[in-house]
Write a protein that holds these residues in place. Structure first.
Motif, PDB file in Angstrom:
ATOM      1  N   TYR A   1       2.712   2.212   8.949  1.00  0.00           N
ATOM      2  CA  TYR A   1       1.640   1.993   7.879  1.00  0.00           C
ATOM      3  C   TYR A   1       1.906   0.820   6.858  1.00  0.00           C
ATOM      4  CZ  TYR A   1      -0.255   4.581   2.475  1.00  0.00           C
ATOM      5  OH  TYR A   1      -0.295   4.525   1.646  1.00  0.00           O
ATOM      6  N   SER A   2       3.468   0.337   6.431  1.00  0.00           N
ATOM      7  CA  SER A   2       3.632  -0.762   5.084  1.00  0.00           C
ATOM      8  C   SER A   2       3.227  -2.078   6.642  1.00  0.00           C
ATOM      9  CB  SER A   2       5.318  -0.599   5.677  1.00  0.00           C
ATOM     10  OG  SER A   2       5.497  -1.793   4.364  1.00  0.00           O
ATOM     11  N   ARG A   3       2.750  -1.923   7.440  1.00  0.00           N
ATOM     12  CA  ARG A   3       2.734  -3.551   8.170  1.00  0.00           C
ATOM     13  C   ARG A   3       1.213  -3.909   7.954  1.00  0.00           C
ATOM     14  NH1 ARG A   3       4.235  -1.913  13.301  1.00  0.00           N
ATOM     15  NH2 ARG A   3       2.061  -0.861  14.188  1.00  0.00           N
ATOM     16  N   VAL A   4      -0.229  -2.022   8.229  1.00  0.00           N
ATOM     17  CA  VAL A   4      -1.152  -2.094   7.605  1.00  0.00           C
ATOM     18  C   VAL A   4      -1.426  -3.077   6.165  1.00  0.00           C
ATOM     19  CG1 VAL A   4      -3.306  -1.134   6.823  1.00  0.00           C
ATOM     20  CG2 VAL A   4      -1.559  -0.099   9.081  1.00  0.00           C
ATOM     21  N   ILE A   5      -0.499  -2.554   5.422  1.00  0.00           N
ATOM     22  CA  ILE A   5      -0.566  -2.766   3.283  1.00  0.00           C
ATOM     23  C   ILE A   5      -0.578  -4.746   3.937  1.00  0.00           C
ATOM     24  CG2 ILE A   5       0.089  -3.100   1.966  1.00  0.00           C
ATOM     25  CD1 ILE A   5       0.821   0.190   2.331  1.00  0.00           C
ATOM     26  N   PHE A   6       0.428  -5.020   4.292  1.00  0.00           N
ATOM     27  CA  PHE A   6       0.325  -6.798   4.696  1.00  0.00           C
ATOM     28  C   PHE A   6       0.193  -6.925   5.755  1.00  0.00           C
ATOM     29  CE2 PHE A   6       3.792  -4.082   2.149  1.00  0.00           C
ATOM     30  CZ  PHE A   6       4.036  -4.236   0.657  1.00  0.00           C
ATOM     31  N   ALA A   7      -0.437  -6.758   6.440  1.00  0.00           N
ATOM     32  CA  ALA A   7      -1.053  -7.342   7.277  1.00  0.00           C
ATOM     33  C   ALA A   7      -2.247  -9.119   7.381  1.00  0.00           C
ATOM     34  CB  ALA A   7      -2.537  -6.292   7.811  1.00  0.00           C
ATOM     35  N   ASN A   8      -2.114  -8.872   6.220  1.00  0.00           N
ATOM     36  CA  ASN A   8      -3.115 -10.024   5.588  1.00  0.00           C
ATOM     37  C   ASN A   8      -3.306 -10.758   3.929  1.00  0.00           C
ATOM     38  OD1 ASN A   8      -6.308  -9.117   4.547  1.00  0.00           O
ATOM     39  ND2 ASN A   8      -5.835  -8.625   6.640  1.00  0.00           N
ATOM     40  N   LYS A   9      -3.200 -11.255   3.942  1.00  0.00           N
ATOM     41  CA  LYS A   9      -2.881 -11.736   2.006  1.00  0.00           C
ATOM     42  C   LYS A   9      -3.954 -11.202   2.091  1.00  0.00           C
ATOM     43  CE  LYS A   9      -6.177 -16.350   2.414  1.00  0.00           C
ATOM     44  NZ  LYS A   9      -5.642 -17.549   1.836  1.00  0.00           N
ATOM     45  N   ASP A  10      -5.053 -10.097   2.284  1.00  0.00           N
ATOM     46  CA  ASP A  10      -6.112  -9.959   1.723  1.00  0.00           C
ATOM     47  C   ASP A  10      -6.088  -8.302   1.288  1.00  0.00           C
ATOM     48  OD1 ASP A  10      -7.667 -11.799   1.354  1.00  0.00           O
ATOM     49  OD2 ASP A  10      -9.006 -11.539   3.066  1.00  0.00           O
ATOM     50  N   PHE A  11      -5.305  -7.587   2.543  1.00  0.00           N
ATOM     51  CA  PHE A  11      -4.792  -6.389   2.155  1.00  0.00           C
ATOM     52  C   PHE A  11      -3.924  -6.019   0.736  1.00  0.00           C
ATOM     53  CE2 PHE A  11      -6.501  -4.403   6.730  1.00  0.00           C
ATOM     54  CZ  PHE A  11      -7.119  -4.604   7.076  1.00  0.00           C
ATOM     55  N   LYS A  12      -2.944  -7.124   1.246  1.00  0.00           N
ATOM     56  CA  LYS A  12      -1.983  -7.322   0.064  1.00  0.00           C
ATOM     57  C   LYS A  12      -2.100  -7.447  -1.388  1.00  0.00           C
ATOM     58  CE  LYS A  12       2.275  -9.912  -1.049  1.00  0.00           C
ATOM     59  NZ  LYS A  12       3.060 -11.154  -0.747  1.00  0.00           N
ATOM     60  N   LYS A  13      -3.269  -8.301  -1.470  1.00  0.00           N
ATOM     61  CA  LYS A  13      -4.346  -8.257  -2.856  1.00  0.00           C
ATOM     62  C   LYS A  13      -4.938  -6.962  -2.933  1.00  0.00           C
ATOM     63  CE  LYS A  13      -7.139 -11.406  -5.167  1.00  0.00           C
ATOM     64  NZ  LYS A  13      -7.770 -13.096  -5.298  1.00  0.00           N
ATOM     65  N   GLU A  14      -5.513  -6.843  -1.954  1.00  0.00           N
ATOM     66  CA  GLU A  14      -6.357  -5.541  -2.413  1.00  0.00           C
ATOM     67  C   GLU A  14      -5.819  -4.323  -3.063  1.00  0.00           C
ATOM     68  OE1 GLU A  14     -10.473  -4.191  -3.513  1.00  0.00           O
ATOM     69  OE2 GLU A  14      -9.838  -6.891  -2.763  1.00  0.00           O
ATOM     70  N   ILE A  15      -4.890  -3.488  -2.364  1.00  0.00           N
ATOM     71  CA  ILE A  15      -3.686  -2.503  -2.558  1.00  0.00           C
ATOM     72  C   ILE A  15      -3.101  -3.171  -3.400  1.00  0.00           C
ATOM     73  CG2 ILE A  15      -1.881  -1.252  -1.779  1.00  0.00           C
ATOM     74  CD1 ILE A  15      -3.478  -1.897   0.897  1.00  0.00           C
ATOM     75  N   ALA A  16      -3.415  -2.507  -5.075  1.00  0.00           N
ATOM     76  CA  ALA A  16      -2.368  -2.464  -6.051  1.00  0.00           C
ATOM     77  C   ALA A  16      -1.371  -1.994  -6.372  1.00  0.00           C
ATOM     78  CB  ALA A  16      -3.469  -2.102  -7.732  1.00  0.00           C
ATOM     79  N   ARG A  17      -1.411  -1.008  -5.529  1.00  0.00           N
ATOM     80  CA  ARG A  17       0.172   0.473  -5.251  1.00  0.00           C
ATOM     81  C   ARG A  17      -0.108   1.753  -4.574  1.00  0.00           C
ATOM     82  NH1 ARG A  17       2.078   3.060 -10.731  1.00  0.00           N
ATOM     83  NH2 ARG A  17       0.201   0.872 -11.783  1.00  0.00           N
ATOM     84  N   VAL A  18       0.863   1.884  -3.770  1.00  0.00           N
ATOM     85  CA  VAL A  18       1.261   2.877  -3.693  1.00  0.00           C
ATOM     86  C   VAL A  18       2.170   4.654  -3.841  1.00  0.00           C
ATOM     87  CG1 VAL A  18       1.575   4.015  -0.940  1.00  0.00           C
ATOM     88  CG2 VAL A  18       1.187   1.475  -1.072  1.00  0.00           C
TER      89      VAL A  18
END
Length: 222
Positions: A110-127
């Motif tokens: 699950y965490s690997r998806v969130i930080f798969a790339n910089k766009d994902f990381k930026k788009e997901i503000a909070r879990v």
């Protein structure tokens, strides 16, 4: 006596009025064009914002299936639902050994998806990790139990018992919340209401907007 000067002045007044009307018309046309451009710009921005979110949700679905992780993923929001019987015994907020084993498989993927790339990381503000209960039992007790379960999951993720490459990055995004029986089926002890949900709050959504959106989607899916 008939005054010829009056005949000369009237056309001049008509021309002035026509000029004013043309100016107002041009101004209105210009304003309408500006509003139209703004509307198109907003639509394009919304489309651009929705696209990465759909990709993120699709990636979550694919990764859960690809790694044979037994969870329910909402294909619209990316909410991941884990039935509490996997994680906890009844009326307990202590993670079962089987629950820890499950989280050791689920969290790194699950965490690997969130930080798969910089766009994902930026788009997901909070879990947001949410605990939920059925309507069985006392309201206040259920609310407390749901929060304690969400906290238990969060604490385990960041304990020494679990290690994964994006652990410390994930810590900056996680928030635990207890929902108790607030979203349970009224006056029905339904085991499916007992669950822990991992929810994305996307960039640009303030918490109240995000909460209302999720409440609306849950009502539609019932």
């Amino acid at each position: 006596m008939f005054n010829l000067n009056n005949l000369k002045q009237e056309p001049e007044l008509d021309e002035e009025e026509s000029s004013v009307l043309l100016s107002i018309g041009d101004l209105m046309s210009g304003l309408l064009m500006i509003f139209a451009l703004l509307f198109v710009t907003v639509l394009v921005q919304l489309k651009d914002r929705e696209e990465p979110r759909r990709v993120i949700v699709g990636t979550v679905v694919e990764q859960m299936k690809g790694n044979n992780i037994n969870v329910n993923v909402n294909p619209e929001t990316g909410d991941v639902t884990i039935q509490d019987k996997i994680l906890f015994d009844e009326n307990s907020a202590e993670l079962k050994p089987a629950g820890k084993i499950f989280l050791r498989r689920f969290i790194p993927v699950y965490s690997r998806v969130i930080f798969a790339n910089k766009d994902f990381k930026k788009e997901i503000a909070r879990v947001v990790i949410e605990g939920h209960t059925s309507s069985k039992g006392d309201y206040d007790t259920n609310l407390e139990l749901s929060l304690l379960r969400a906290l238990a999951v969060s604490k385990f993720i960041f304990s020494n018992e679990l290690n994964f490459p994006t652990k410390w990055e994930l810590r900056t995004k996680v928030m635990a919340a207890g929902r108790g029986e607030m979203e349970a089926k009224q006056k029905v002890d339904d085991p499916s209401d007992r669950k822990v949900i991992f929810r994305f709050q996307f960039r640009g959504e303030n918490f109240s907007e995000w909460y209302r959106k999720n409440q609306s989607l849950q009502q539609q899916n019932r």
